[in-house]
Design an enzyme around this catalytic site. Structure first.
Site, PDB file in Angstrom:
ATOM      1  N   CYS A 137       0.987  -7.608   3.727  1.00 47.49           N
ATOM      2  CA  CYS A 137       2.103  -8.213   4.455  1.00 47.49           C
ATOM      3  C   CYS A 137       3.206  -7.188   4.700  1.00 47.49           C
ATOM      4  O   CYS A 137       4.015  -6.897   3.813  1.00 47.49           O
ATOM      5  CB  CYS A 137       2.649  -9.398   3.659  1.00 47.49           C
ATOM      6  SG  CYS A 137       4.075 -10.174   4.442  1.00 47.49           S
ATOM      7  N   CYS A 140       6.750  -8.442   4.393  1.00 43.96           N
ATOM      8  CA  CYS A 140       7.194  -8.639   3.004  1.00 43.96           C
ATOM      9  C   CYS A 140       7.525  -7.296   2.362  1.00 43.96           C
ATOM     10  O   CYS A 140       8.515  -7.173   1.637  1.00 43.96           O
ATOM     11  CB  CYS A 140       6.108  -9.280   2.135  1.00 43.96           C
ATOM     12  SG  CYS A 140       5.215 -10.643   2.855  1.00 43.96           S
ATOM     13  N   ASP A 141       6.675  -6.322   2.564  1.00 43.78           N
ATOM     14  CA  ASP A 141       6.735  -5.109   1.735  1.00 43.78           C
ATOM     15  C   ASP A 141       7.079  -3.827   2.495  1.00 43.78           C
ATOM     16  O   ASP A 141       7.299  -2.787   1.872  1.00 43.78           O
ATOM     17  CB  ASP A 141       5.377  -4.910   1.028  1.00 43.78           C
ATOM     18  CG  ASP A 141       5.038  -6.083   0.117  1.00 43.78           C
ATOM     19  OD1 ASP A 141       5.980  -6.679  -0.436  1.00 43.78           O
ATOM     20  OD2 ASP A 141       3.859  -6.418  -0.019  1.00 43.78           O
TER      21      ASP A 141
END
Ligand code: NAP
Length: 321
Positions: A137, A140-141
């Site tokens: 992701c 997300c990261d």
């Protein structure tokens, strides 16, 4: 001895969608029952830091966020049950679901929030560094790889959009694809081609994710050219696996309308499925946004729609009596 649990609102899945549905349904006095499923807490439990869930000025941990959601839902009085649904009957209402435990769950309405699972390559080294440089992701990261070199694996729209997103943070983004052409849309291909931070690595697969033990982290990839067999190493710090997601809908196949990729079909802009009284929320019905906040949003919508459905059907039942 198997037991039967009856409820007005049965919720399957304990990610952001399921917990939010339970929160709203409990506060509407519907006494929902939520079945947690295979991976309690859902996909956020396999990410590390979360910076894009509103309300938290500092980065938070994905597993911690899901623990907070679980506690919040328990505090308002929802019933959460550790079980895995193995069989469903949506042929008539109330709907009946059977758990791995042998217990039966009977719901006047059903909210499906079973999510989608990111596909992984299946390498030991990939598993070892998950959350320590291996991710599925970018939104997300990606932020944690500011000015670092990273790679994205895959050739579809997800790989292309993840790679383009990562160019906002990383100093360089390799796109590693097993063939010599992408299946991503032409416009995305064009944007990749024009972006100076992107370098395509064609006809290649990852043989091993290389990394350090202390502190744990990815340091590179060992790649194999599928045409020549040549092995090469890339030095980088992050690898994003973007080889597709699989919606967790096997249980519902043949009972609910699914799209060509297996996602539950819902009404445009809504959460109603092809079966009245069954609603779907989160990634199980969304292959476009796939964010915790959008999953929570559709979880909320499904609880509100279940409440409305129950109210309308009670009125119908009263009129028929
Ligand atoms: P996808 O289109 O199925 O692409 C998966 C990619 O991963 C393919 O290029 C495939 O290679 C590769 N792959 C699969 N297994 C692999 C393995 N074991 N090793 C190496 N490579 C592997 O999946 P997706 O990109 O996640 O897209 C899913 C759906 O979401 C699509 O309908 C897509 O259009 C949609 N989506 C849309 C957008 C957008 O509109 N912006 C963004 C994201 C996703 P091959 O090409 O060789 O098969």
């Amino acid at each position: 001895m198997p037991t039967t649990h009856k409820t007005k609102v049965l919720i399957v899945g304990s990610g952001a969608a399921g917990y939010t549905a339970a929160l709203y349904a409990t506060r509407a006095n519907l006494a929902p029952i939520l079945i947690k499923g295979m991976q309690p807490g859902g996909q956020l439990t396999i990410t590390t830091e979360v910076e894009n869930f509103p309300g938290f000025p500092e980065p938070i941990q994905g597993p911690w966020l899901m623990e907070q959601m679980r506690q919040q839902v328990e505090n308002v009085g929802a019933t959460l049950i550790d079980d895995l649904i193995v069989k469903v009957d949506l042929g008539r209402r109330p709907f009946t679901l059977i758990g791995d435990s042998g217990n039966r769950y009977v719901g006047e309405t059903l909210i499906i929030a079973t999510g989608a699972s990111a596909r992984w390559l299946g390498l030991e080294s990939e598993k070892k560094f998950m959350g320590f440089g291996v991710s599925a992701c970018a939104t997300c990261d990606g932020f944690f790889f500011r000015n670092r070199e990273v790679a994205v694996v895959g050739g579809g729209n997800t790989a292309a959009t993840e790679a383009l997103y990562l160019t906002n943070h990383a100093s360089k983004v390799y796109v590693i694809h097993r063939r010599d052409e992408l299946r991503a849309e032409k416009t995305l291909q064009e944007r990749l081609r024009k972006n100076p931070k992107v370098e395509m690595v064609w006809n290649s697969v990852i043989d091993e994710v290389l990394g350090a033990a202390n502190p744990p982290g990815v340091t590179g990839l060992r790649l194999r050219d599928v045409k020549t067999g040549a092995i090469r190493q890339l030095r980088l710090e992050g690898v994003f696996i973007a080889i597709g997601h699989t919606p967790n809908t096997e249980l519902f196949a043949g009972q609910l309308a699914l799209d060509g990729e297996g996602y539950i079909k819902t009404t445009p802009g809504g959460v109603a499925t092809s079966v009245p009284g069954v609603f779907a929320a989160g990634d199980v019905q969304d292959h476009i946004y796939r964010q915790a906040i959008t999953a929570a949003g559709t979880g909320c919508m499904s609880a509100l729609d279940a409440e409305r459905f129950l109210a309308e059907n009670e009125i119908l039942a009263e009129n028929e009596a």
